[in-house]
Scaffold this motif. Structure first.
Motif, PDB file in Angstrom:
ATOM      1  N   GLY A 510       0.815  -1.216   0.000  1.00 58.35           N
ATOM      2  CA  GLY A 510       0.000   0.000   0.000  1.00 58.35           C
ATOM      3  C   GLY A 510       0.846   1.261   0.000  1.00 58.35           C
ATOM      4  N   THR A 511       1.907   1.281   0.809  1.00 60.39           N
ATOM      5  CA  THR A 511       2.777   2.450   0.884  1.00 60.39           C
ATOM      6  C   THR A 511       3.497   2.680  -0.447  1.00 60.39           C
ATOM      7  N   ALA A 512       3.989   1.597  -1.057  1.00 61.59           N
ATOM      8  CA  ALA A 512       4.683   1.719  -2.346  1.00 61.59           C
ATOM      9  C   ALA A 512       3.755   2.289  -3.412  1.00 61.59           C
ATOM     10  N   LYS A 513       2.529   1.772  -3.463  1.00 59.47           N
ATOM     11  CA  LYS A 513       1.578   2.273  -4.470  1.00 59.47           C
ATOM     12  C   LYS A 513       1.239   3.733  -4.218  1.00 59.47           C
ATOM     13  N   ALA A 514       1.085   4.104  -2.935  1.00 62.45           N
ATOM     14  CA  ALA A 514       0.736   5.488  -2.611  1.00 62.45           C
ATOM     15  C   ALA A 514       1.841   6.453  -3.026  1.00 62.45           C
ATOM     16  N   LEU A 515       3.083   5.964  -3.005  1.00 64.41           N
ATOM     17  CA  LEU A 515       4.209   6.825  -3.374  1.00 64.41           C
ATOM     18  C   LEU A 515       4.602   6.687  -4.839  1.00 64.41           C
ATOM     19  N   GLY A 516       3.860   5.863  -5.585  1.00 67.13           N
ATOM     20  CA  GLY A 516       4.111   5.728  -7.009  1.00 67.13           C
ATOM     21  C   GLY A 516       5.227   4.781  -7.375  1.00 67.13           C
ATOM     22  N   TYR A 517       5.597   3.860  -6.471  1.00 70.90           N
ATOM     23  CA  TYR A 517       6.656   2.886  -6.751  1.00 70.90           C
ATOM     24  C   TYR A 517       6.050   1.534  -7.109  1.00 70.90           C
ATOM     25  N   ASP A 518       6.812   0.747  -7.851  1.00 68.91           N
ATOM     26  CA  ASP A 518       6.425  -0.645  -8.101  1.00 68.91           C
ATOM     27  C   ASP A 518       6.547  -1.415  -6.781  1.00 68.91           C
ATOM     28  N   PRO A 519       5.498  -2.081  -6.310  1.00 71.24           N
ATOM     29  CA  PRO A 519       5.579  -2.755  -5.003  1.00 71.24           C
ATOM     30  C   PRO A 519       6.448  -4.022  -4.996  1.00 71.24           C
ATOM     31  N   ARG A 520       6.796  -4.544  -6.193  1.00 72.09           N
ATOM     32  CA  ARG A 520       7.503  -5.829  -6.242  1.00 72.09           C
ATOM     33  C   ARG A 520       8.824  -5.837  -5.464  1.00 72.09           C
ATOM     34  N   PRO A 521       9.710  -4.845  -5.648  1.00 72.06           N
ATOM     35  CA  PRO A 521      10.975  -4.881  -4.903  1.00 72.06           C
ATOM     36  C   PRO A 521      10.779  -4.857  -3.389  1.00 72.06           C
ATOM     37  N   PHE A 522       9.733  -4.195  -2.925  1.00 72.30           N
ATOM     38  CA  PHE A 522       9.487  -4.127  -1.480  1.00 72.30           C
ATOM     39  C   PHE A 522       8.954  -5.462  -0.960  1.00 72.30           C
ATOM     40  N   VAL A 523       8.178  -6.161  -1.785  1.00 71.48           N
ATOM     41  CA  VAL A 523       7.713  -7.507  -1.430  1.00 71.48           C
ATOM     42  C   VAL A 523       8.916  -8.445  -1.297  1.00 71.48           C
ATOM     43  N   ILE A 524       9.839  -8.362  -2.257  1.00 72.14           N
ATOM     44  CA  ILE A 524      11.035  -9.206  -2.206  1.00 72.14           C
ATOM     45  C   ILE A 524      11.854  -8.889  -0.959  1.00 72.14           C
ATOM     46  N   GLY A 525      12.006  -7.594  -0.658  1.00 79.47           N
ATOM     47  CA  GLY A 525      12.764  -7.190   0.525  1.00 79.47           C
ATOM     48  C   GLY A 525      12.177  -7.738   1.810  1.00 79.47           C
ATOM     49  N   ILE A 526      10.859  -7.674   1.940  1.00 78.23           N
ATOM     50  CA  ILE A 526      10.195  -8.195   3.141  1.00 78.23           C
ATOM     51  C   ILE A 526      10.354  -9.709   3.233  1.00 78.23           C
ATOM     52  N   THR A 527      10.254 -10.395   2.085  1.00 72.32           N
ATOM     53  CA  THR A 527      10.393 -11.853   2.082  1.00 72.32           C
ATOM     54  C   THR A 527      11.787 -12.265   2.543  1.00 72.32           C
ATOM     55  N   VAL A 528      12.807 -11.611   2.006  1.00 73.33           N
ATOM     56  CA  VAL A 528      14.192 -11.926   2.400  1.00 73.33           C
ATOM     57  C   VAL A 528      14.416 -11.600   3.873  1.00 73.33           C
ATOM     58  N   ALA A 529      13.901 -10.460   4.315  1.00 71.90           N
ATOM     59  CA  ALA A 529      14.086 -10.055   5.715  1.00 71.90           C
ATOM     60  C   ALA A 529      13.391 -11.023   6.671  1.00 71.90           C
ATOM     61  N   ALA A 530      12.182 -11.447   6.310  1.00 75.88           N
ATOM     62  CA  ALA A 530      11.432 -12.347   7.196  1.00 75.88           C
ATOM     63  C   ALA A 530      12.025 -13.748   7.219  1.00 75.88           C
ATOM     64  N   SER A 531      12.606 -14.176   6.098  1.00 80.50           N
ATOM     65  CA  SER A 531      13.166 -15.527   6.026  1.00 80.50           C
ATOM     66  C   SER A 531      14.503 -15.647   6.741  1.00 80.50           C
ATOM     67  N   ASN A 532      15.212 -14.535   6.878  1.00 78.30           N
ATOM     68  CA  ASN A 532      16.552 -14.560   7.480  1.00 78.30           C
ATOM     69  C   ASN A 532      16.505 -13.996   8.892  1.00 78.30           C
ATOM     70  N   SER A 533      16.263 -14.879   9.846  1.00 81.51           N
ATOM     71  CA  SER A 533      16.162 -14.481  11.245  1.00 81.51           C
ATOM     72  C   SER A 533      17.361 -15.046  12.003  1.00 81.51           C
ATOM     73  N   PHE A 534      18.327 -14.173  12.333  1.00 79.11           N
ATOM     74  CA  PHE A 534      19.585 -14.638  12.917  1.00 79.11           C
ATOM     75  C   PHE A 534      19.882 -14.075  14.309  1.00 79.11           C
ATOM     76  N   ILE A 535      19.233 -13.002  14.711  1.00 81.56           N
ATOM     77  CA  ILE A 535      19.695 -12.249  15.883  1.00 81.56           C
ATOM     78  C   ILE A 535      19.324 -12.920  17.199  1.00 81.56           C
ATOM     79  N   THR A 536      18.252 -13.689  17.216  1.00 77.94           N
ATOM     80  CA  THR A 536      17.869 -14.418  18.433  1.00 77.94           C
ATOM     81  C   THR A 536      17.740 -15.900  18.108  1.00 77.94           C
ATOM     82  N   PRO A 537      17.781 -16.767  19.130  1.00 80.70           N
ATOM     83  CA  PRO A 537      17.686 -18.212  18.882  1.00 80.70           C
ATOM     84  C   PRO A 537      16.259 -18.721  18.766  1.00 80.70           C
ATOM     85  N   LEU A 538      15.287 -17.841  18.486  1.00 83.09           N
ATOM     86  CA  LEU A 538      13.885 -18.253  18.484  1.00 83.09           C
ATOM     87  C   LEU A 538      13.472 -18.975  17.210  1.00 83.09           C
ATOM     88  N   GLU A 539      14.264 -18.847  16.136  1.00 84.59           N
ATOM     89  CA  GLU A 539      14.022 -19.610  14.912  1.00 84.59           C
ATOM     90  C   GLU A 539      14.198 -21.104  15.218  1.00 84.59           C
TER      91      GLU A 539
END
Length: 581
Positions: A510-539
Motif C-alpha cells: 500500500g505504501t509503495a503504491k501510494a508513493l508511485g513505486y512498483d511494489p515488487r521490490p518491497f515484497v522481495i525485501g520483506i520476504t528476504v528479511a522475514a526468512s533470514n532471522s539470525f539475531i535471536t535463537p527463536l528460529e
C-alpha cells in the motif's frame, strides 16, 4: 466505532500477542479470526477461504514430502557420504555447510539442521574444532539456503500465496534466487571465517536423552566399515556409537582398541542413543540378525518400533533373549537393550533384568499383545530410516518440484499428487503424514490470509498506508526499502517469520503504491528479511543447536547481527537492480 478503527485496534492487539507469545501464535490467529466474524468485519465464506487456499495445501503437502525424504534416509545419507569422503575435516565442514544450504533450498531448514547436526559435530571433533564454533553456522547455513527457492521456507510460500489477494502475481519458483543466491554466496564465507572467531569454544552436548542402548549389529557384505580400523570407521566420533565387543566366528573380543580392524560378518556390540543406532543401521551397511529373521517370517507387513520396560514377574528376567525364545514367543525382535549399569557384554549374551528397557520391533498387533510384563514407554517408529525407499522418495519429490518449477503443473497440484502417490506406495503411513504437518503454521497462515482480506475490504490498509507514506516519502525508494527491511527483521525476532511477513506485506504494498513505486521490490525485501532471522535463537533451526552447542542468548546477538547486516547490504544492492522501483 467505525470498522477501520476496530480493525486497527485488533491489529495492534494481535501484534502485542504475537510479540509476547502470551498465547500460542495459532491461538492468537484463531481469536483474531473469531473477532472478525463476531464483529461482522468478515463473512464466513471470506473468513474460511484461507483454509482451502493453494498456499495452505502446498504447505501441508511439502511438510509431508519432507517427512518422506527423512523416513527414506535421503538427507542423512547425503551427510554420511560427505563425512565418509572427509580427508581435511576443516575443509569438509565448509563443504558440509554449503551442502546444508543447498539441501535447505528444497526442504525444511529445521529438518536439514536436525539431520546434519550429529554429522557436523563429528567432523568438528575430527578437526579439533569446538562444536560450538560450527553448530550455529550450521543453523544459519540452513536458513540462508531457504531464500533461494519458493519452497525453501514456509515464509516464502506464505508471501507468494498472499500476493494475489493484494493484486500482485505470486512469486516464481526461482524468482527469489536472484537475491537469495548472492545472499548465500556472501553469507557462507562469513559463516566459514568470521562466525567461528566470534563464538566461544564450548564442547557439545549431543544426546538429548541419557538413555544409551546396547545393540548387536552385523557387518554386511559391501559395508563401508569392512576392512577399516575402529578409528577409521569414525563410529564413535562421527556416529555416536561405542563398540564394546566384537564377535567373529566363535571368538568374542571385548573392549577392542582403536586399531582393531573390522571384517565382513563381524557382529559389533555397539552402545549409543536410539537415533544413532537406527541411523547407523540404515547408512553404514550393518544390520540386526534378529530383525532380519523377523522380516523373513513376517513378510512386508508394516512394523512398529517401541521402547518397553521389563516389569517384575516377567518370564524374561534372569534369561538371555535366546533362552527365553523371545522372537518365537512374541513374534517380535529386540534390536537393543538399555540398562542403567554400563556393560561390555554382547546383547546376545546378556541376561535380562527387571527395569531393563528393550527396543522392540514388530507388527502393531503383536506389540499390543505384549501383556503386563512388558510395558511400552514410547514409540520410535518414526525415527526409523529405510534407504530402500530413497530412490522412489527422491523421484516423487524431485518430480513434483520439477513440474512446479517448469510451470507444467501448478506447484500445489504437483505436490498434492506426489503426496497421494507417497501414501499409495506406502512410503509413509497416513497417520504419520498427518503428524508431519505443522498445524500451527497452517492455522496461522489461513487466519492471517483472512485478516488480509478484512484489512483491504474495510479500508484500514488505505488509512495506515496513507499515514506511513507521509512519513516515509522523504526517504526515497532506497530509504523505504531499507526501512521496511529493518522493521521486518525487528518483527521476526519476537514473532514468527510468517506472521511478521503477513503483517508487513499489505503495509509495504500500500505504501509503495501510494508513493508511485512498483511494489515488487518491497515484497522481495520483506520476504528476504522475514526468512533470514539470525539475531535471536527463536528460529526453530537455531533452537535445535542452542542446547547441544551450549550457547547463550548473546552468542546469537553477536554473530547474528553481523550476518543480518551482510544480508541487509546484499539485498539493498541486488533488489533494485533486478526489480526496479
Amino acid at each position: 466505532m467505525d470498522p477501520v478503527t476496530i480493525l486497527l485496534i485488533l491489529f495492534g492487539l494481535a501484534l502485542v500477542l504475537f510479540a509476547t507469545e502470551w498465547l500460542p501464535v495459532d491461538v492468537t490467529a484463531l481469536l483474531l479470526l473469531g473477532a472478525l466474524l463476531v464483529l461482522g468485519l468478515l463473512q464466513p465464506k471470506e473468513a474460511f477461504a484461507g483454509f482451502g487456499s493453494d498456499t495452505v495445501l502446498t504447505l501441508a503437502s511439502l511438510f509431508i514430502l519432507t517427512r518422506v525424504l527423512l523416513r527414506a534416509g535421503v538427507i542423512e545419507w547425503v551427510g554420511v557420504m560427505l563425512a565418509r569422503r572427509a580427508r581435511n575435516a576443516g575443509g569438509v565442514i565448509r563443504g558440509m555447510l554449503s551442502a546444508v544450504a543447498g539441501v535447505s533450498a528444497l526442504t525444511s531448514n529445521t529438518a536439514t539442521t536436525a539431520v546434519f547436526l550429529p554429522v557436523v559435530t563429528g567432523l568438528a571433533r575430527r578437526a579439533g574444532i569446538a562444536p560450538s564454533r560450527v553448530l550455529m553456522p550450521l543453523a544459519f547455513a540452513s536458513i540462508l539456503g531457504g531464500t533461494v527457492t519458493l519452497i525453501g521456507t514456509t515464509t516464502n510460500l506464505v508471501v507468494s500465496g498472499a500476493l494475489p489477494a493484494l493484486g500482485l502475481q505470486p512469486l516464481g519458483f526461482f524468482e527469489l534466487a536472484w537475491v537469495g543466491l548472492p545472499v548465500a554466496v556472501v553469507g557462507l564465507p562469513y559463516l566459514f571465517f568470521v562466525a567461528p572467531r566470534l563464538l566461544p569454544a564450548r564442547d557439545a552436548v549431543l544426546e538429548e536423552s541419557l538413555r544409551a542402548y546396547l545393540a548387536d549389529l552385523t557387518v554386511a557384505p559391501g559395508s563401508p566399515l569392512a576392512g577399516q580400523t575402529l578409528r577409521e570407521t569414525g563410529l564413535g566420533r562421527d556416529h555416536g556409537l561405542t563398540v564394546v565387543a566384537v564377535r567373529r566366528g566363535s571368538n568374542t573380543f571385548y573392549a577392542p582398541g582403536p586399531d582393531f580392524r573390522v571384517q565382513e560378518g563381524d557382529t559389533l556390540a555397539v552402545e549409543g542413543a536410539p537415533d544413532r543406532i537406527l541411523s547407523g543401521k540404515s547408512t553404514l551397511g550393518i544390520f540386526s540378525k534378529s530383525e532380519q529373521k523377523l522380516q523373513v517370517e513376517g513378510g512386508a507387513a508394516p512394523v512398529q518400533l517401541v521402547e518397553a520396560v521389563v516389569m517384575p514377574g516377567s518370564p524374561l528376567a534372569g534369561r538371555t533373549l535366546r533362552e527365553s525364545r523371545f522372537r518365537e514367543r512374541y513374534g517380535l525382535s529386540v534390536l537393543a537393550l538399555h540398562r542403567r549399569a554400563r556393560t561390555v557384554e554382547r546383547l546376545a549374551g546378556l541376561r535380562v533384568q527387571v527395569g531393563d528397557v528393550l527396543m522392540i520391533q514388530g507388527r502393531a498387533e503383536r506389540i499390543a499383545a505384549l501383556g503386563d510384563h512388558l510395558t511400552v514407554l514410547g514409540d520410535l517408529t518414526e525415527a526409523q530410516r529405510d534407504l530402500r525407499k530413497a530412490p522412489l522418495a527422491l523421484l516423487l519429490f524431485g518430480g513434483a518440484v520439477a513440474l512446479g518449477a517448469l510451470g507444467l503443473l501448478p506447484l500445489s497440484v504437483a505436490v498434492v499428487i506426489a503426496v497421494a502417490l507417497a501414501l499409495a506406495l506406502r512410503l509413509i503411513a497416513p497417520e504419520e503424514a498427518y503428524r508431519a504437518v505443522e498445524w500451527p503454521v497452517i492455522v496461522l497462515v489461513a487466519c492471517m490470509l483472512a485478516f488480509g482480506t478484512a484489512f483491504e475490504d474495510t479500508g484500514a490498509a488505505r488509512v495506515l498506508t496513507g499515514a506511513l507514506s507521509g512519513v516515509l516519502a522523504p526517504l526515497g525508494p532506497y530509504g523505504l526499502l531499507a526501512a521496511l527491511f529493518a522493521v521486518t527483521v525487528a518483527l521476526t525476532q519476537p514473532m514468527s517469520n510468517q506472521a511478521a511477513a503477513l503483517v508487513m506485506l499489505p503495509l509495504a504494498i500500500g505504501t509503495a503504491k501510494a508513493l508511485g513505486y512498483d511494489p515488487r521490490p518491497f515484497v522481495i525485501g520483506i520476504t528476504v528479511a522475514a526468512s533470514n532471522s539470525f539475531i535471536t535463537p527463536l528460529e526453530p533451526s537455531c533452537m535445535l543447536v542452542y542446547g547441544p552447542g551450549r550457547y547463550r542468548f548473546l552468542d546469537f546477538v553477536r554473530v547474528g547481527t553481523g550476518l543480518t547486516l551482510v544480508t541487509f547490504a546484499v539485498a539493498l544492492l541486488v533488489i533494485p537492480r533486478v526489480w526496479p522501483f
